[in-house]
Design an enzyme around this catalytic site. Sequence first.
Site, PDB file in Angstrom:
ATOM      1  N   HIS A 247      46.085  31.016  47.799  1.00 17.73           N
ATOM      2  CA  HIS A 247      45.166  31.544  48.808  1.00 17.73           C
ATOM      3  C   HIS A 247      45.993  30.811  49.834  1.00 17.73           C
ATOM      4  O   HIS A 247      45.230  29.722  50.935  1.00 17.73           O
ATOM      5  CB  HIS A 247      44.055  30.177  48.808  1.00 17.73           C
ATOM      6  CG  HIS A 247      43.151  31.043  49.763  1.00 17.73           C
ATOM      7  ND1 HIS A 247      41.168  30.771  49.358  1.00 17.73           N
ATOM      8  CD2 HIS A 247      43.144  31.602  50.973  1.00 17.73           C
ATOM      9  CE1 HIS A 247      40.779  31.264  50.383  1.00 17.73           C
ATOM     10  NE2 HIS A 247      40.806  31.785  51.404  1.00 17.73           N
TER      11      HIS A 247
ATOM     12  N   ASP B  24      46.067  36.466  45.758  1.00 19.27           N
ATOM     13  CA  ASP B  24      46.027  35.184  46.467  1.00 19.27           C
ATOM     14  C   ASP B  24      44.647  34.354  46.699  1.00 19.27           C
ATOM     15  O   ASP B  24      44.575  33.309  47.086  1.00 19.27           O
ATOM     16  CB  ASP B  24      46.468  35.360  47.889  1.00 19.27           C
ATOM     17  CG  ASP B  24      46.541  34.573  49.320  1.00 19.27           C
ATOM     18  OD1 ASP B  24      47.434  33.549  48.975  1.00 19.27           O
ATOM     19  OD2 ASP B  24      46.159  34.513  50.077  1.00 19.27           O
TER      20      ASP B  24
ATOM     21  N   GLY C  57      36.222  35.204  56.713  1.00 20.14           N
ATOM     22  CA  GLY C  57      35.349  35.115  55.836  1.00 20.14           C
ATOM     23  C   GLY C  57      34.078  34.369  56.659  1.00 20.14           C
ATOM     24  O   GLY C  57      34.994  33.088  57.099  1.00 20.14           O
TER      25      GLY C  57
ATOM     26  N   ARG D 157      38.997  37.447  48.993  1.00 22.55           N
ATOM     27  CA  ARG D 157      38.229  36.011  48.134  1.00 22.55           C
ATOM     28  C   ARG D 157      37.931  36.331  46.371  1.00 22.55           C
ATOM     29  O   ARG D 157      37.840  37.626  45.851  1.00 22.55           O
ATOM     30  CB  ARG D 157      36.248  35.643  48.488  1.00 22.55           C
ATOM     31  CG  ARG D 157      36.473  35.575  50.008  1.00 22.55           C
ATOM     32  CD  ARG D 157      36.813  34.003  50.501  1.00 22.55           C
ATOM     33  NE  ARG D 157      36.766  33.956  51.141  1.00 22.55           N
ATOM     34  CZ  ARG D 157      37.705  33.699  52.703  1.00 22.55           C
ATOM     35  NH1 ARG D 157      38.235  34.368  52.754  1.00 22.55           N
ATOM     36  NH2 ARG D 157      37.255  33.018  53.753  1.00 22.55           N
TER      37      ARG D 157
END
Length: 321
Positions: free
Chosen positions: A284, A260, A81, A237
Amino acid sequence: MTFEDTATDVWLPVPADEIEGLPDPGESGLNYRFWDGGPEFPADPARCAFYVVPYMKGSEIAVRPLAAMTSVRAVQTLSAGIDHVTPGIASLRSGVALCNAKGVHEASTAELTLALILASLRGIPGFVRGQDAEEWRAGFYPALADKSVLIVGYGSIGAAIEDRLAPFECARVARVARSARTSERGPVQALAELPALLPEADVVVLSTPLTPATHHLVDAGFLARMKDGALLVNVARGPVVDTTALLKEVESGRITAALDVTDPEPLPSGHPLWHAPGVLISPHVGGSTSAFMPRAKRLIAGQLRRFAAGEGLANVLLTTG
């Protein structure tokens, strides 16, 4: 003569002597500067021609030097991203290529996605708690076999997730992306088809980039269309999901979730998501594995060889205008 004419600095978040295959400074004229997001810049940002963004240091650090990089020609992220650098794009001069890390994170993120799905369905968090309490928690648990899976966001990561789903004998894998197309494994349907697809999915995997169009894509309406007992997996996200709406659904016990990424992130102490029923949280770490650094270094070296040779860069998502 301006900095734009003479700028040859390359800012790297990894020391240059740790990256094999970089263009030779003497032959290429490139000057390698190490900056991993520390308070002091390694050199005048105005002399930077190629900026590799520090990994997982947050948007504030990522964009901090951009306004002063008046001669930069390429910005390379080490993430799939680019939402953490988009706030600084407006400060860049025209013609700057913004590149992502396609090819770096697919395997690791897909591995974690399967781990989260299997752990959630097969009750692994409960087994760990049972082991801590010395309790034998036998019983029947859902299998991934014969389940219908919906992948929302079918880029390279979404495709890698499906590759790893293949041996698990799923009843069906449906694919959704911004626009309809055909992939090697079958048709990819447009986002507009989601309302019809959600009620049929046992597992919904989010692997879409964060854009204005996907912010809170998973809202109360999206969640309400998911079937009872379905599992939501977010490896995209955090803000793709409306946290308030998700909490309402998981607290009712109607669906479960494996996350996550969260919104907010990092998830603060005391946040209700920590102890919401049926929620599994990982911090994450989709791309944070032993596979990351070797692949990131290969990407950096390959991009800089192209840059030094005056060739087009790979993974260009946009060029500033």
